[in-house]
Design a protein around this motif. Structure first.
Motif, PDB file in Angstrom:
ATOM      1  N   GLY A  92      -4.078  -7.535  -0.656  1.00 33.95           N
ATOM      2  CA  GLY A  92      -4.943  -8.689  -0.388  1.00 33.95           C
ATOM      3  C   GLY A  92      -4.190  -9.994  -0.581  1.00 33.95           C
ATOM      4  O   GLY A  92      -4.285 -10.911   0.248  1.00 33.95           O
ATOM      5  N   GLU A 111      -6.207   0.190  -7.531  1.00 30.44           N
ATOM      6  CA  GLU A 111      -6.663  -1.194  -7.624  1.00 30.44           C
ATOM      7  C   GLU A 111      -5.506  -2.194  -7.506  1.00 30.44           C
ATOM      8  O   GLU A 111      -5.609  -3.194  -6.797  1.00 30.44           O
ATOM      9  N   LEU A 115      -4.267  -2.431  -3.904  1.00 33.22           N
ATOM     10  CA  LEU A 115      -5.228  -3.125  -3.042  1.00 33.22           C
ATOM     11  C   LEU A 115      -5.166  -4.633  -3.312  1.00 33.22           C
ATOM     12  O   LEU A 115      -5.181  -5.458  -2.391  1.00 33.22           O
ATOM     13  N   GLN A 116      -5.071  -4.966  -4.595  1.00 30.50           N
ATOM     14  CA  GLN A 116      -4.985  -6.367  -5.005  1.00 30.50           C
ATOM     15  C   GLN A 116      -3.739  -7.023  -4.389  1.00 30.50           C
ATOM     16  O   GLN A 116      -3.810  -8.104  -3.797  1.00 30.50           O
ATOM     17  N   ALA A 173      -8.361 -11.796   1.777  1.00 32.46           N
ATOM     18  CA  ALA A 173      -7.862 -10.860   0.763  1.00 32.46           C
ATOM     19  C   ALA A 173      -8.931  -9.816   0.426  1.00 32.46           C
ATOM     20  O   ALA A 173      -8.638  -8.620   0.307  1.00 32.46           O
ATOM     21  N   CYS A 194      -9.223  -7.368   3.241  1.00 31.32           N
ATOM     22  CA  CYS A 194      -8.086  -6.444   3.257  1.00 31.32           C
ATOM     23  C   CYS A 194      -8.301  -5.334   2.231  1.00 31.32           C
ATOM     24  O   CYS A 194      -8.140  -4.150   2.542  1.00 31.32           O
ATOM     25  N   ARG A 195      -8.687  -5.729   1.015  1.00 30.09           N
ATOM     26  CA  ARG A 195      -8.909  -4.708  -0.024  1.00 30.09           C
ATOM     27  C   ARG A 195      -9.965  -3.704   0.419  1.00 30.09           C
ATOM     28  O   ARG A 195      -9.790  -2.494   0.319  1.00 30.09           O
ATOM     29  N   ARG A 196     -11.062  -4.226   0.925  1.00 32.33           N
ATOM     30  CA  ARG A 196     -12.167  -3.327   1.309  1.00 32.33           C
ATOM     31  C   ARG A 196     -11.802  -2.460   2.508  1.00 32.33           C
ATOM     32  O   ARG A 196     -12.122  -1.270   2.550  1.00 32.33           O
ATOM     33  N   GLU A 209      -9.543   0.287   1.474  1.00 35.31           N
ATOM     34  CA  GLU A 209     -10.272   1.313   0.745  1.00 35.31           C
ATOM     35  C   GLU A 209     -11.037   2.232   1.713  1.00 35.31           C
ATOM     36  O   GLU A 209     -11.017   3.450   1.583  1.00 35.31           O
ATOM     37  N   LEU A 225       0.815  -1.223   0.000  1.00 35.32           N
ATOM     38  CA  LEU A 225       0.000   0.000   0.000  1.00 35.32           C
ATOM     39  C   LEU A 225       0.848   1.273   0.000  1.00 35.32           C
ATOM     40  O   LEU A 225       0.456   2.297  -0.558  1.00 35.32           O
TER      41      LEU A 225
END
Ligand code: FAD
Ligand code: FES
Ligand code: FES
Lengths: 158, 288
Positions: free
Chosen positions: B246, B239, B242-243, B271, B274-276, B279, B232
Motif C-alpha cells: 500500500g 499484514e 500488505l502495508q 494504499a 491496494c491492501r484490500r 487480500e 508482496l
C-alpha cells in the motif's frame, strides 16, 4: 450529408428508415418513426429514460446510432404491452410508482428485462439493476415494491 | 468542412482502409464515451467506423494459454460468462463497475482502454492481469503490453490507420487470481477517486511467487507499481507485506485535487485499496 438507409425489426415488425450518420436511435425512434414513448432525459447515458432492448440487451438508446440498428431487433416501450398491460406496468400503476411519468417507460423496459433474466431478484439486485434509471419524483421505494410485486405475478399468474 | 459518415466494414482490412480513407475517421465500439463526446466537447464531422461486424472483434475465447476478449465484446457479455468471471474476477469486476446495466450492455473494456481516461476502471485491472493489446494495421498488426498502451490523459499508442482488435490475457495458472477495487463517493454510477488492480500467484504453501499491482485515477495514466508487487512477492501476504505494498502505491501516485477528492486523500485511499485488493486476490488464489 449522405443519409444512411437502415432496415431493422422494431417491436417485431421489419422497418426501414433513413437517418443521418450521427443521429441516435433515440432520435430516430422519436423523430422519424413517431415512437415517442421512449424519452430523452439527459442524452448522456445517465438517466435511463431512453432505455430500449437491442437483440434482447438493455441499452441507452441515446448512446447508440440509428445506423448501428441495421439488422438488429429493437424493443421499445410500445412493444411491452400485448392485449393487456404487462405485469410490470400493472404493478407500477397499482403501487403508484410514478408521478410525472418521464422516467416510467425506461423503468418498465429495464424492469421487464431484469425479470426475464432474474425472475426472483432480491431488493439489492433490483436496486443495482435499476441504478441507471433516475426518478426525480417517487423516491424509488414504490418502484422497487412494484418490481417485486411484478416478479410474484409473473411467477404465479392469477 | 467534411460531413458525418458511418461505415461498418466486414473485415479487418476494410476497417484499416476506412480509417485511412477519410480526413478524420474514428472507431465506434460501444459508443458510451464517443457519443457523449460527440454531443459535447467535439462536434466536428468525421467518418464513424463501426468495428462490431468483425468475427475477430466478437471473439471471447478462453484458451489453454490465453484469454482473448475482442474489442466488440460488451462488459455485460463478459460478466455473463461464468468461466471468464472465475478465471479473471478482477478484470470482469472492473467491467461490472462501468456505468449502469444499460451502459454495460454496450461498453467494451477495449473502448475503456482506448478512451484512456485516468479513471478508466478496466485499465488498472488489465495491467494487473498482464494483458497485451492486439493491434490491427496495414502491416499485419502488432502487440503492445497494456501498461505501454495509454500514453497520457485521453491519448493512446495507436498510430493513424491502427485500431485495437482485442486484448490477450495470459490464462491465470492454478493459485493465481486477480482483484480490482475502486473508491467512489456513491455506490454506483460515479467515476473512480482511486482504483487498484492486483494479481497474485501463490505456491502450494501460500507463499506469493508472482504479483502485479496497478493503480488508477491517481496519476495521468494508470500505472504499474513494481515496488508494490515486490513487497508482496516472497511472503504470505501478511499484514506487513500488505502495508508495504500500500505504501508503495502511495509513493508511486501523483494525484490531482478535484471535486471528488484531494490529492492527499487519493494518496491515502489508494494504499487502502491496494491492501484490500491484494487480500481478495490472495483469497481467490488460495481457492483456485
Ligand atoms: C453514464 C456513464 C457512466 C460511466 N461510468 C464509467 C465508470 O464507472 N468507469 C469507467 O471507467 N468508465 C465509465 N464510463 C465511460 C465509458 O462507458 C467507458 O469508458 C467504456 O468502457 C467505453 O467503451 P465503449 O465501447 O463504449 O467505447 P466508445 O465510446 O465506442 O469508444 C471510446 C473511445 O475509444 C475509441 N475506440 C473504441 N474502441 C476502439 C478500438 N477497438 N480501436 C481503436 N479505438 C477505439 C473510440 O474512437 C473513442 O475515442 C461511463 C459512461 C457513461 C455514459
Ligand atoms: S436520455 Fe439516454 S440515459 Fe438519459
Ligand atoms: S415519476 Fe417523475 S421522474 Fe420518475
Amino acid at each position: 450529408m449522405a443519409k444512411v438507409h437502415v432496415t431493422s425489426r422494431i417491436n417485431g415488425q421489419t422497418q426501414e428508415f433513413l437517418c443521418e450518420p450521427n443521429q441516435t436511435i433515440l432520435e430516430v425512434l422519436r423523430d422519424e418513426l413517431g415512437l415517442t414513448g421512449t424519452k430523452e432525459g439527459c442524452a448522456t447515458g445517465d438517466c435511463g429514460a431512453c432505455s430500449v432492448l437491442v437483440d434482447g440487451r438493455l441499452i441507452c438508446s441515446c448512446l447508440m446510432l440509428g445506423a448501428e440498428a441495421a439488422g438488429k431487433d429493437i424493443e421499445t416501450i410500445e412493444g411491452v404491452a400485448g392485449e393487456e398491460l404487462h405485469p410490470v406496468q400493472t404493478a407500477i400503476l397499482e403501487h403508484a410508482a410514478l408521478q410525472c411519468g418521464i422516467c416510467t417507460p425506461g423503468i418498465v423496459v429495464a424492469a421487464k428485462a431484469l425479470l426475464e433474466k432474474h425472475p426472483d431478484p432480491d431488493e439489492t439486485t433490483i436496486r443495482y439493476w435499476l441504478a441507471g434509471n433516475l426518478c426525480r419524483c417517487t423516491g424509488y421505494d414504490k418502484i422497487i415494491r412494484a418490481v417485486q410485486d411484478a416478479a410474484k405475478t409473473l411467477a404465479h399468474p392469477a | 468542412m467534411g460531413a458525418f459518415a458511418y461505415v461498418a466494414p466486414q473485415s479487418v482490412d476494410d476497417v484499416v482502409a476506412a480509417l485511412g480513407a477519410a480526413d478524420r475517421a474514428q472507431v465506434i465500439a460501444g459508443g458510451t464515451d464517443l457519443l457523449v463526446q460527440m454531443r459535447s466537447v467535439d462536434r466536428e464531422p468525421r467518418t464513424i467506423v463501426d468495428i462490431k461486424s468483425l468475427a475477430e472483434t466478437n471473439r471471447l475465447d478462453i484458451g489453454d494459454d490465453e484469454v482473448y476478449v475482442g474489442a466488440a465484446v460488451s462488459s455485460a457479455l463478459m460478466n455473463e460468462n461464468e468461466a471468464l468471471c472465475n478465471l479473471l474476477p478482477g478484470v470482469t469486476e472492473a467491467g461490472d463497475l462501468i456505468g449502469s446495466t444499460q451502459i454495460q450492455g454496450r461498453a467494451t473494456i477495449c473502448g475503456n482502454l482506448c478512451n484512456a481516461s485516468p479513471a478508466g476502471d478496466s485499465i488498472p485491472a488489465l495491467i494487473a492481469a498482464g494483458a497485451i493489446c492486439d493491434i490491427a494495421n496495414a502491416n499485419g498488426g502488432r502487440e503492445l503490453p497494456v501498461d505501454e498502451f495509454v500514453t497520457g490523459v485521453g491519448t493512446n499508442a495507436l498510430e493513424p490507420g491502427e485500431f485495437l482488435l482485442g486484448v490477450k490475457i495470459p490464462r491465470p495458472a492454478a493459485h493465481s487470481r486477480d482483484a480490482y477495487l475502486r473508491f467512489i463517493p456513491r455506490t454506483e454510477m460515479d467515476i473512480a477517486v482511486a482504483g487498484c488492480g492486483v494479481s497474485v500467484t501463490l505456491d502450494d504453501d501460500g507463499t506469493c511467487t508472482a504479483a502485479r499491482v496497478a493503480i488508477g485515477a491517481v496519476a495521468p495514466t494508470a500505472i504499474l507499481v513494481p515496488a508494490a508487487a515486490d513487497a508482496l512477492i516472497g511472503g504470505k501476504l501478511d499484514e506487513a507485506a500488505l502495508q508495504a505494498a500500500g505504501e508503495a502505491c502511495t509513493a508511486a501516485s501523483s494525484p490531482i485535487t478535484d471535486k471528488r477528492g484531494t490529492a492527499e486523500y487519493r494518496r491515502k485511499v489508494v494504499a487502502v485499496l491496494c491492501r484490500r485488493a491484494a487480500e481478495i486476490a490472495g483469497q481467490r488464489a488460495r481457492g483456485a
